[in-house]
Enzyme design. Structure first.
Site, short mmCIF file in Angstrom:
data_model
loop_
_atom_site.label_atom_id
_atom_site.label_comp_id
_atom_site.label_asym_id
_atom_site.label_seq_id
_atom_site.Cartn_x
_atom_site.Cartn_y
_atom_site.Cartn_z
N LEU A 143 -48.94 -55.79 82.79
CA LEU A 143 -47.96 -54.90 83.40
C LEU A 143 -48.15 -53.45 82.99
O LEU A 143 -47.89 -52.54 83.76
CB LEU A 143 -46.54 -55.35 83.02
N GLY B 202 -50.50 -49.05 76.92
CA GLY B 202 -50.34 -47.75 76.29
C GLY B 202 -51.27 -47.61 75.11
O GLY B 202 -52.11 -48.48 74.83
N GLY B 203 -51.11 -46.51 74.38
CA GLY B 203 -51.99 -46.26 73.25
C GLY B 203 -51.76 -47.20 72.09
O GLY B 203 -52.68 -47.52 71.33
N SER C 120 -49.55 -50.16 72.43
CA SER C 120 -49.05 -51.48 72.82
C SER C 120 -49.46 -51.81 74.25
O SER C 120 -49.85 -50.93 75.02
CB SER C 120 -47.52 -51.52 72.71
N VAL D 223 -48.13 -54.54 77.59
CA VAL D 223 -47.06 -55.41 78.07
C VAL D 223 -47.63 -56.33 79.15
O VAL D 223 -48.24 -55.85 80.11
CB VAL D 223 -45.88 -54.60 78.64
N LYS E 127 -44.40 -57.85 74.96
CA LYS E 127 -44.92 -56.62 74.38
C LYS E 127 -45.77 -56.97 73.17
O LYS E 127 -45.31 -57.66 72.25
CB LYS E 127 -43.77 -55.71 73.98
N ASP F 171 -35.52 -41.59 72.69
CA ASP F 171 -36.47 -41.47 73.80
C ASP F 171 -35.82 -41.94 75.09
O ASP F 171 -36.42 -42.68 75.89
CB ASP F 171 -37.75 -42.27 73.52
#
Length: 318
Positions: free
Chosen positions: A34, A37-38, A40, A42, A57, A164
């Site tokens: 899905l 990222g840098g 993690s 998903v 995750k 965030d």
């Protein structure tokens, strides 16, 4: 494909077998990626026990500090129970959960899957057709996010700050209930900064964990002696309400141009389209939250009360 190649594949079996991950004795089959990222990834997974679909995750930890950060996220998720905040179904550390010595460990979090996507996705689709959201729908979504933030800010024994909040971290359930996700940046809200080293550390953490177009000004330029509190989230809420009206944060265009978001945020200038379908009361509420002086910025209870007043006023005008 020739007959020999087909025969070899039939003898070997399917070479595209799905990855299976065992989390505390329960097996999950990976269906698709899905996001990546840098720090993690998903995956969409299916639980082999109940055939339900989840988001998994997966985070790689390269240090004790990494593990502590992930463990903190897990602990918060286990503690939090709110209809507008993502829940945790299960979690697991693979490898050393106490110390890292010349190796890495992996953390797995089994989370709800939200097929209706994020608020960011929804607003991007609307932006293409200039399909502005109805003010009633705007306040339905915004009020639910405020409820989630109030829950965090009133946690005991210490209030928590998400740090965030942004449209990409708000998902929709099947019935379009907004849910705040990604608690990896969450911390105890009130931080005493004592000296330039503390200030630089906090500023670096904010640069890593808090998205620039939604980041409060006091996190761009942290004073050497100050208190940072939960009102960093209030600034982010102001940006989210602006995005609900106009598809993106008031500082997104600055970010996309490659200009300094820090300068734009610290200047406090918020511009609204000349031809707006929303009344000035909505703009006033946004400006109320986007106060560059954190000491003068409202707390969440005041935001909720003012939001209710604006909602009633707008409904009476309609």
């Amino acid at each position: 494909m020739n007959a020999l190649g087909l025969t070899m594949i039939m003898k070997m079996g399917c070479i595209c077998t799905r990855e299976t991950i065992n989390i505390n004795g329960i097996k999950y089959s990976v269906l698709e990626r899905l996001g990546d990222g840098g720090f993690s990834t998903v995956d969409l997974v299916e639980c082999k026990n109940n055939k339900k679909i989840y988001a998994m995750k997966r985070m790689t930890c390269h240090s004790i500090a990494d593990q502590q950060k992930v463990q903190r996220e897990i602990d918060y998720l286990k503690k939090i129970r709110h209809a507008n905040i993502m829940e945790l179904h299960d979690s697991y550390f693979k490898g050393s959960a106490d110390i890292v010595v010349n190796t890495t460990s992996e953390a797995f979090l089994v989370l709800p899957y939200y097929p209706r996507g994020t608020l960011h996705d929804n607003l991007q689709s609307r932006a293409i057709e200039k399909h502005h959201m109805d003010v009633t729908e705007i306040f339905r979504i915004f009020s639910s996010v405020c409820d989630a933030v109030q829950y965090l800010h009133e946690m005991k024994p210490q209030p928590l700050a998400h740090r965030d909040l942004k449209t990409a971290n708000i998902c929709f359930t099947d019935n379009f209930t907004p849910v705040v996700i990604d608690l990896g940046s969450m911390v105890e809200a009130r931080i005493q900064v004592c000296g330039s080293q503390d200030a630089q550390k906090l500023q670096d953490e904010a640069a890593e964990n808090s998205s620039a177009p939604y980041r409060a000004p006091e996190l761009f330029n942290v004073d050497s002696y100050c208190v940072i509190d939960e009102r960093t989230d209030i600034w982010s809420l102001g940006c989210i309400l602006y995005a609900l009206c106009y598809f993106m944060s008031p500082f997104d265009l600055v970010y996309m141009r490659g200009d300094s978001v820090a300068l734009a945020v610290l200047s406090g200038g918020v511009h609204f389209p000349e031809e707006s379908k929303y009344p000035d009361h909505v703009h006033d509420l946004i400006i109320y939250m986007l106060n560059t002086n954190p000491a003068e910025r409202p707390f969440i209870q005041s935001v909720i009360e003012k939001t209710q007043i604006v909602m009633n006023t707008v409904n009476n005008i309609a």
